[in-house]
Enzyme design. Sequence first.
Site, PDB file in Angstrom:
ATOM      1  N   PRO A   2       0.725  -1.193   0.012  1.00 49.65           N
ATOM      2  CA  PRO A   2      -0.060  -0.145   0.004  1.00 49.65           C
ATOM      3  C   PRO A   2       0.987   1.298   0.141  1.00 49.65           C
ATOM      4  CG  PRO A   2      -0.889  -1.644   1.582  1.00 49.65           C
ATOM      5  CD  PRO A   2       0.530  -2.142   1.184  1.00 49.65           C
ATOM      6  N   GLU A   3       0.706   2.236  -0.806  1.00 55.58           N
ATOM      7  CA  GLU A   3       1.368   3.425  -0.753  1.00 55.58           C
ATOM      8  C   GLU A   3       0.706   4.579  -0.328  1.00 55.58           C
ATOM      9  OE1 GLU A   3       4.212   3.544  -1.516  1.00 55.58           O
ATOM     10  OE2 GLU A   3       4.655   1.367  -2.455  1.00 55.58           O
ATOM     11  N   HIS A  94      -5.214 -14.711   9.638  1.00 56.48           N
ATOM     12  CA  HIS A  94      -4.446 -13.511   9.691  1.00 56.48           C
ATOM     13  C   HIS A  94      -4.698 -12.496  10.644  1.00 56.48           C
ATOM     14  CE1 HIS A  94      -2.977 -15.919   6.316  1.00 56.48           C
ATOM     15  NE2 HIS A  94      -3.918 -15.515   5.530  1.00 56.48           N
TER      16      HIS A  94
END
Length: 279
Positions: A2-3, A94
Amino acid sequence: MPELPEVETVARQLRPDLAGRRIASVELLDAKLDHLPVAELAGQVIRGVERVGKWVVLALARPRRAERYLAVHLRMTGRLIYRAEPDAAHDQRHLRARFVLDRGALLFYDARRFGLVELHEDRSTLRTGGVDPLQDRFTPEVLGGLLQGSRQELKTWLLRQDRLVGLGNIYASEALYRARLDPARSAGSLDAGETRRLHRAVSEVLTAAVKHCGTTFSDFQDSRGEVGGYQRYLAVYAREGEPCRRCRTAIVRVTQQQRSTFYCPGCQRQGDRRHFGSR
């Protein structure tokens, strides 16, 4: 990974859900997070949510004491999901941490366990890197100063987190296409007009990506568990062999420092092309 647009999306979505909520309890399901003071977090009120660099930051209020900052870096596969019903059944795979609130719950998932969760006493201790391209400080003049003297290839330079924060591989290719700049040019070779074009292109690409909740090719999900939508608007990235929408030249993929770069050789011909001449 993710940016900036993806992290900004998550922060904006979480803000109305979390602001004013009190942390009732914290459950840590990953030993890598055992450094967090669970007992101290319980009872604190979330005053606000913001993005600082590539961190999602929760400002926590404490009675008669200064705010603290719970910061989450998503890294490769991290996800922050808000659930209005904390006791409702949800996917446990997760799941690394559960922050039960007085209304709802914030869940932190991380398949590859590279994400970070840190508690900071001072906001200034957050590691943010270079200039944030969505803040007012990012101007053509500042960009020109950062570029000055660099012999690094322009696309590679745009990925340096010590220069600009969170641009990322996808958005760097898209910004260079929009600015009609050759990704192989030396970063320091841009003149004032080209620098202004690049500044405008970076701002426009990131703003559009935030509007469409980021880009998802593999793992990214927003705070509601939904994928981003900006991949539908990509002009060059992952379009190798397809015609350019401006000049109909076939999009080309090359490799720069082990990262794929997509560009149009018809629209982005400025500068020295010796790096790509045999490809």
